[in-house]
Design an enzyme around this catalytic site. Structure first.
Site, PDB file in Angstrom:
ATOM      1  N   TYR A 140       1.129  -4.094  11.880  1.00 51.79           N
ATOM      2  CA  TYR A 140       1.056  -2.655  11.570  1.00 51.79           C
ATOM      3  C   TYR A 140       1.922  -1.856  12.527  1.00 51.79           C
ATOM      4  O   TYR A 140       2.696  -0.985  12.129  1.00 51.79           O
ATOM      5  CB  TYR A 140      -0.410  -2.178  11.596  1.00 51.79           C
ATOM      6  CG  TYR A 140      -1.203  -2.731  10.431  1.00 51.79           C
ATOM      7  CD1 TYR A 140      -1.445  -4.092  10.330  1.00 51.79           C
ATOM      8  CD2 TYR A 140      -1.681  -1.920   9.423  1.00 51.79           C
ATOM      9  CE1 TYR A 140      -2.149  -4.624   9.263  1.00 51.79           C
ATOM     10  CE2 TYR A 140      -2.387  -2.439   8.353  1.00 51.79           C
ATOM     11  CZ  TYR A 140      -2.618  -3.793   8.285  1.00 51.79           C
ATOM     12  OH  TYR A 140      -3.301  -4.320   7.214  1.00 51.79           O
ATOM     13  N   ASN A 199     -10.222  -2.773   2.725  1.00 50.43           N
ATOM     14  CA  ASN A 199      -9.934  -2.824   1.292  1.00 50.43           C
ATOM     15  C   ASN A 199     -11.229  -2.622   0.506  1.00 50.43           C
ATOM     16  O   ASN A 199     -12.310  -2.611   1.082  1.00 50.43           O
ATOM     17  CB  ASN A 199      -9.340  -4.182   0.909  1.00 50.43           C
ATOM     18  CG  ASN A 199      -7.845  -4.273   1.198  1.00 50.43           C
ATOM     19  OD1 ASN A 199      -7.175  -3.258   1.389  1.00 50.43           O
ATOM     20  ND2 ASN A 199      -7.330  -5.490   1.220  1.00 50.43           N
ATOM     21  N   HIS A 210       0.826  -1.221   0.000  1.00 52.56           N
ATOM     22  CA  HIS A 210       0.000   0.000   0.000  1.00 52.56           C
ATOM     23  C   HIS A 210       0.858   1.268   0.000  1.00 52.56           C
ATOM     24  O   HIS A 210       0.520   2.263   0.646  1.00 52.56           O
ATOM     25  CB  HIS A 210      -0.952   0.028   1.208  1.00 52.56           C
ATOM     26  CG  HIS A 210      -1.972  -1.072   1.228  1.00 52.56           C
ATOM     27  ND1 HIS A 210      -3.247  -0.921   0.715  1.00 52.56           N
ATOM     28  CD2 HIS A 210      -1.905  -2.344   1.690  1.00 52.56           C
ATOM     29  CE1 HIS A 210      -3.919  -2.053   0.882  1.00 52.56           C
ATOM     30  NE2 HIS A 210      -3.122  -2.934   1.462  1.00 52.56           N
TER      31      HIS A 210
HETATM   32 FE1  HDE Z   1      -2.483  -4.826   5.550  1.00 56.18          FE
HETATM   33  N1  HDE Z   1      -0.658  -4.067   5.985  1.00 56.18           N
HETATM   34  N2  HDE Z   1      -1.884  -6.674   6.131  1.00 56.18           N
HETATM   35  N3  HDE Z   1      -4.252  -5.687   4.981  1.00 56.18           N
HETATM   36  N4  HDE Z   1      -3.093  -3.070   4.919  1.00 56.18           N
HETATM   37  C1  HDE Z   1      -0.269  -2.791   5.845  1.00 56.18           C
HETATM   38  O1  HDE Z   1       0.907  -1.559   7.490  1.00 56.18           O
HETATM   39  C2  HDE Z   1      -0.751  -6.924   6.821  1.00 56.18           C
HETATM   40  C3  HDE Z   1      -4.633  -6.980   5.129  1.00 56.18           C
HETATM   41  C4  HDE Z   1      -4.344  -2.739   4.488  1.00 56.18           C
HETATM   42  O2  HDE Z   1      -3.036   3.491   4.100  1.00 56.18           O
HETATM   43  C5  HDE Z   1       1.076  -2.493   6.444  1.00 56.18           C
HETATM   44  O3  HDE Z   1       1.382   0.602   7.956  1.00 56.18           O
HETATM   45  C6  HDE Z   1      -0.679  -8.305   7.186  1.00 56.18           C
HETATM   46  C7  HDE Z   1      -6.041  -7.135   4.934  1.00 56.18           C
HETATM   47  C8  HDE Z   1      -4.390  -1.345   4.117  1.00 56.18           C
HETATM   48  O4  HDE Z   1      -1.416   3.269   5.547  1.00 56.18           O
HETATM   49  C9  HDE Z   1       1.492  -3.856   7.032  1.00 56.18           C
HETATM   50  C10 HDE Z   1      -1.802  -8.883   6.674  1.00 56.18           C
HETATM   51  C11 HDE Z   1      -6.493  -5.881   4.658  1.00 56.18           C
HETATM   52  C12 HDE Z   1      -3.109  -0.851   4.355  1.00 56.18           C
HETATM   53  C13 HDE Z   1       0.283  -4.714   6.696  1.00 56.18           C
HETATM   54  C14 HDE Z   1      -2.555  -7.861   6.029  1.00 56.18           C
HETATM   55  C15 HDE Z   1      -5.367  -4.990   4.678  1.00 56.18           C
HETATM   56  C16 HDE Z   1      -2.328  -1.949   4.858  1.00 56.18           C
HETATM   57  C17 HDE Z   1       2.059  -1.831   5.519  1.00 56.18           C
HETATM   58  C18 HDE Z   1      -2.189 -10.350   6.756  1.00 56.18           C
HETATM   59  C19 HDE Z   1      -7.930  -5.451   4.324  1.00 56.18           C
HETATM   60  C20 HDE Z   1      -2.613   0.554   4.092  1.00 56.18           C
HETATM   61  C21 HDE Z   1       2.168  -0.401   5.973  1.00 56.18           C
HETATM   62  C22 HDE Z   1      -2.544 -10.760   8.096  1.00 56.18           C
HETATM   63  C23 HDE Z   1      -8.825  -5.594   5.438  1.00 56.18           C
HETATM   64  C24 HDE Z   1      -2.861   1.458   5.262  1.00 56.18           C
HETATM   65  C25 HDE Z   1       1.460  -0.352   7.223  1.00 56.18           C
HETATM   66  C26 HDE Z   1      -2.402   2.854   4.937  1.00 56.18           C
HETATM   67  C27 HDE Z   1      -1.001  -1.834   5.247  1.00 56.18           C
HETATM   68  C28 HDE Z   1       0.218  -5.994   7.111  1.00 56.18           C
HETATM   69  C29 HDE Z   1      -3.776  -8.115   5.364  1.00 56.18           C
HETATM   70  C30 HDE Z   1      -5.498  -3.583   4.401  1.00 56.18           C
HETATM   71  C31 HDE Z   1       2.763  -4.461   6.501  1.00 56.18           C
HETATM   72  C32 HDE Z   1       0.445  -8.961   7.954  1.00 56.18           C
HETATM   73  C33 HDE Z   1      -6.856  -8.430   5.055  1.00 56.18           C
HETATM   74  C34 HDE Z   1      -5.584  -0.578   3.578  1.00 56.18           C
HETATM   75  O5  HDE Z   1       1.675  -3.804   8.409  1.00 56.18           O
END
Ligand code: HDE
Length: 708
Positions: A362, A147, A73
Site C-alpha cells: 500500500y 472487504n 479498487h
Molecule cells: Fe488490497 N490493495 N491488497 N486487499 N485493498 C490495494 O492499495 C494488496 C487485499 C483492499 O479504498 C492497493 O492504495 C496486496 C485483501 C482495499 O483506497 C494495493 C494484497 C484485502 C483496497 C493493494 C491485497 C484488500 C485495497 C491499491 C495481497 C481485504 C482499496 C491501491 C497481499 C482485507 C483501499 C492502494 C482504498 C487496495 C495491495 C489483498 C482490501 C495495490 C498486495 C486481503 C479495500 O496496494
C-alpha cells in the site's frame, strides 16, 4: 448531513476548503483575470500568443488533472463519519484508546470500492467490495482496510499480481471491463485451488450488494490486539450493517449497470444527504494466543479460511456512523491513502503472509499514485494527532520545518523532537518469538482448499444455492476454453457433487461421475437468509406508479405511511409534471417513468385508478420486472389491472381469494399486498408493506417463466 467542523478532522480540513461562492476569477498566482473565453491573439484572425500566461496556465492545469487510478479498487465512493465504542470491553485486550474509551468519538473516513473495474466503471458488477476505514485517533491514524467477504483468493501476497492480472481486463484487447466472467480469470483460479473458497463467495449474492449501506465488512487478515501488559490476543474484525445485509439479483445488477452505473455511489450520497446515515457495528472475534492451534483445519494465518461465528462468536464493540459526504471527490475520496501498516499502539500484525505483503504494497503503490513521499500531508490523509519528525523534502512538501537540526540525536535543536519511547506511548512491536528455516514453502496447514468452500455451500438456503449455481453457469458460460470449464467442474465436484452436476448441466460439460463425500458441516451465520432483515423501510426506495384518473386518497395514505416509516417514495407517471386525479385535481409527480426503471427501486406500488397505465408498456414492464426481481409489490384497487396486463402468475382475483392459499399461490404472492378497489390503504396494509420491504426480497416466488 452533519454540521461541518464539529469534530477535529472536519476542523482540520476547514482551512483547506476553497470557497468560490463570492470570489473573483484569478490565476494560480492570484492575478485577476480580464477574460477567460478568448485567447490572446493577433486580431482579428491571427495566431495565438505565447505570452498569454492565463491561457497556458489554464491548459497546463487541465492537461495534468489525472493521476494514476488505483491498480485495484479504482472505483470507489467515500464518506466521513465517526466511530464510538459501546464501552470498555476491549480494555483488557488493547491499549488502543479509540476502541476502549466509550466517551471517545473518533473521526473516520470510509471508502467503499469495487476491485476489478477502472475508476469510471459501473458500481454493480459481480465483484468483491472494498470497505476501507481510516480512524483519525488521538494516538495517530489506524486504517482497517477490509472487504465485504471474510476470506481472500490467495494465501500468499506473492500471488497477488497473478490473481489481479487474471481478473482484470485481458491484456491484448482490454476486455471485459468490471467483470470476472472471462477466460483468464477462470483459467487462473482453476489452476490455483486455494481460490475455491473465495470464488464461491464471489459467485454468491455477496458479490452484488444492494447498497454499501447493506453489506458486511471484514478485516480478513488476522491481527493482534496488545494490552498494557504486553499480552497479545488474535483478532478478526467484522462490520455489520444496521440496515441488514441485502443484495441485488444478478439480472437486476446487470441492468442497473446501464440504467445507473453510479447506483451504489448515488445511494450512499443520497442517504447521507437525506439524514439516513449508514451505520455499522464493529465486532471482534478474539482468540487467545494459546488457542492459536485449537481450530482443526483452520490456520489463523491462512486468509482463505474463516473462523465460523458458531465457533468463536463475534463480540460487538462499537458503532460507525457515516454522516457527512465529502466536499470534493478528488481531494478526498481519490486522494485518500489507506495502508494496513497504519497501526496505533495496542494493535499489531500477526504473521499472516498476506497482511505482511500488504504492509509493503500500500505504501509502495501510493508513492506513484500520489506523486511522491509527502502524501500523508494531503488534508484527507493527515492525522489529527500531531506529527513531528525529521522526514523532509521530496515532491510536494507542504510543511516548513523550522530549525537547524534535522537528525536524531541532536543538541542543536534541544534534542527535539524527543523520542517518547515505550513509556511515552511509543509503538512497541509485539515481541513475538520466531524461529525456523528460510524457505519458499507454504505451511502444511494451508493445504486444504475445499472444506470451507463446502461449509459455505452447505450453509446456504435453497435460493442462495440457486443463485450460486446460476452465477457459475453465467461466468463459466462466458469462458471460451472448454478445458477451463471442465477443470472448474472438477473443482466444484470437490466442493459438492450436486453443485458440480448442476453447473455442468448449464455449460455443456459432462457431469462428473465420481462423488466426493460432503462433510455435512454448516455455519448458519454465513447465510444471508438467516440474517435479520432491516428494522423497517428506513432509507429504502419505493416507486409509486400513477396515471391520469388516479384515486388520490388511498395513494396519499400509502405514501404517508411509507414516508413515516422512513422510506423514500417517488411518484412516477408516463410523463413528468402532474397527473389529473379522479376528482380532477393536479397531482405533481417526481419523475417520468422512462427516466428511471424498476431496478432502481426496492419496492413498487401501483395506484388505484391507474387503469391508464394498462396500455403503457413501460409501466407494465416496470411491474413485471419488479416482480421477477422478487421485490415487494403494493397493489391498490384497480391497480391490479396493470399487474394482470403484466401476465404474472396467479394474479386472477379468484386466486388471490383462495383460502387457505395453496402453497404455490402463497409463494407467488409472497411480498405482494393488495387493497381491494375503493377500499382504504389501512394500517394493516402499510405495516405489511413495510414488513415486506424490511424483508427485502421474496425469493421463494417462482419467477423463471416471467418475461421481463
Ligand atoms: Fe488490497 N490493495 N491488497 N486487499 N485493498 C490495494 O492499495 C494488496 C487485499 C483492499 O479504498 C492497493 O492504495 C496486496 C485483501 C482495499 O483506497 C494495493 C494484497 C484485502 C483496497 C493493494 C491485497 C484488500 C485495497 C491499491 C495481497 C481485504 C482499496 C491501491 C497481499 C482485507 C483501499 C492502494 C482504498 C487496495 C495491495 C489483498 C482490501 C495495490 C498486495 C486481503 C479495500 O496496494
Amino acid at each position: 448531513m452533519a454540521r461541518k467542523n464539529d469534530n477535529p478532522k472536519d476542523a482540520q480540513l476547514a482551512p483547506h476548503r476553497m470557497d468560490k461562492s463570492d470570489g473573483e476569477l484569478t490565476t494560480d498566482q492570484a492575478i485577476r483575470v480580464e477574460d477567460t473565453d478568448n485567447t490572446l491573439r493577433v486580431t482579428p484572425r491571427g495566431p495565438s500568443l505565447l505570452e498569454d500566461f492565463h491561457f497556458r496556465e489554464k491548459l497546463m492545469r487541465f492537461d495534468h488533472e489525472r493521476i494514476p487510478e488505483r491498480v485495484v479498487h479504482a472505483r470507489g465512493s467515500g464518506a466521513h463519519g465517526y466511530f464510538q465504542p459501546y464501552g470498555d470491553a476491549l480494555a483488557p485486550y488493547t491499549t488502543a484508546r479509540f476502541l476502549t474509551d466509550p466517551s471517545a468519538q473518533t473521526p473516520t473516513f470510509v471508502r467503499f470500492s469495487t476491485v476489478q473495474g477502472s475508476r469510471g466503471s459501473t458500481d454493480t458488477p459481480r465483484d468483491v467490495r472494498g470497505f476501507a476505514t481510516k480512524f483519525y485517533t488521538d494516538q495517530g491514524n489506524f486504517d482497517l482496510v477490509g472487504n465485504n467477504m471474510p476470506v481472500f483468493f490467495i494465501q500468499d501476497g506473492i500471488k497477488f499480481p497473478d490473481v489481479i492480472h487474471a481478473v482484470k481486463p485481458e491484456p491484448h484487447h482490454e476486455m471485459p471491463q468490471a467483470a470476472s466472467a472471462h477466460d483468464t480469470f477462470w483459467d487462473f483460479v482453476s489452476l490455483q485451488p486455494e481460490t475455491m473458497h473465495h470464488v464461491i463467495w464471489l459467485m454468491s449474492d455477496r458479490a452484488i450488494p444492494r447498497s454499501y449501506r447493506t453489506m458486511q465488512g471484514f478485516g480478513v487478515n488476522t491481527y493482534r490486539l496488545v494490552n498494557a501488559d504486553g499480552q497479545a490476543t488474535f483478532v478478526k474484525w467484522h462490520w455489520t450493517p444496521v440496515a441488514g445485509v441485502h443484495s441485488l439479483v444478478w439480472d437486476e445488477a446487470q441492468k442497473i449497470s446501464g440504467k445507473d452505473p453510479d447506483f451504489n455511489r448515488r445511494d450512499l450520497w443520497e442517504a447521507i444527504e437525506a439524514g439516513n446515515f449508514p451505520e455499522y457495528e464493529l465486532g471482534v472475534q478474539l482468540i487467545p494466543e494459546d488457542q492459536e492451534f485449537a481450530f482443526e483445519g483452520i490456520d489463523l494465518l491462512d486468509d482463505t479460511k474463516l473462523i465460523p461465528e458458531e465457533v468463536v462468536p463475534v463480540t460487538p464493540v462499537g458503532r460507525l456512523v457515516l454522516n457527512r459526504n465529502p466536499d470534493n471527490f478528488f481531494a478526498e475520496t481519490e486522494q485518500v491513502a489507506f495502508c494496513v501498516s497504519n497501526l496505533v499502539p495496542g494493535i499489531d500484525f500477526s504473521d499472516d503472509p498476506m497482511l505482511l505483503a500488504r504492509a509493503f504494497s500500500y505504501l509502495d503503490t501510493q508513492l506513484t499514485r500520489l506523486g511522491g513521499p509527502n502524501f500523508a500531508q494531503i488534508p484527507i490523509n493527515q492525522p489529527v494527532a500531531p506529527v513531528t519528525n525529521h522526514q523532509q523534502d521530496g515532491f510536494h512538501q507542504h510543511q516548513i520545518p523550522l530549525g537547524q537540526a534535522n537528525y536524531t540525536p541532536n543538541s542543536l535543536g534541544g534534542g527535539c523532537p524527543v523520542v517518547p519511547g515505550a513509556a511515552g506511548g511509543g509503538f512497541v512491536h509485539y515481541p513475538e518469538r520466531v524461529e525456523g528455516v528460510k524457505a519458499r514453502r507454504r505451511p502444511e496447514t494451508f493445504a486444504d482448499h475445499y472444506s470451507q468452500a463446502t461449509l459455505f455451500w452447505n450453509s446456504m438456503s435453497a435460493w442462495e444455492k440457486e443463485h450460486i449455481i446460476a452465477a457459475y453457469k453465467f461466468e463459466l458460460g462466458k469462458v471460451n476454453a472448454m478445458h477451463v470449464r471442465e477443470r472448474m467442474v472438477e473443482h466444484l465436484n470437490q466442493i459438492d457433487h450436486t453443485l458440480a452436476v448442476s453447473v455442468a448441466a448449464g455449460i455443456g460439460v459432462a457431469a462428473p461421475t465420481e462423488t466426493h463425500a460432503n462433510h455435512g458441516r454448516v455455519s448458519p451465520a454465513l447465510s444471508q437468509a438467516s440474517m435479520p432483515g432491516s428494522a423497517g423501510a428506513q432509507g429504502r426506495k419505493v416507486a409509486v406508479l400513477v396515471g391520469n384518473g388516479v384515486l388520490a386518497e388511498s395513494l396519499q395514505a400509502t405514501r404517508a405511511g411509507l414516508t413515516d416509516a422512513g422510506a423514500v417514495v417517488e411518484l412516477l407517471a408516463p410523463v413528468d409534471g402532474a397527473v389529473t386525479t379522479a376528482s380532477g385535481e393536479l397531482l405533481p409527480v417526481d419523475r417520468a417513468m422512462n427516466t428511471v426503471s424498476s431496478v432502481l427501486y426496492d419496492a413498487v406500488v401501483v395506484a388505484d385508478g391507474a387503469e391508464a397505465l394498462v396500455n403503457d408498456g413501460y409501466a407494465v414492464h416496470f411491474v413485471a420486472e419488479a416482480y421477477k426481481h422478487c421485490k415487494p409489490l403494493g397493489i391498490l384497487g384497480t391497480g391490479d389491472q396493470v399487474v394482470q396486463a403484466a401476465r404474472l402468475p396467479v394474479f386472477e382475483p379468484s386466486d388471490r381469494a383462495t383460502e387457505p392459499a395453496s402453497k404455490p399461490i402463497a409463494a407467488a404472492l409472497d411480498g405482494v399486498l393488495f387493497v381491494a378497489p375503493g377500499a382504504d390503504a389501512d394500517g394493516e396494509f402499510i405495516a405489511g408493506l413495510v414488513d415486506a420491504i424490511a424483508r427485502h426480497r421474496h425469493y421463494d416466488r417462482p419467477v423463471d417463466g416471467i418475461a421481463a
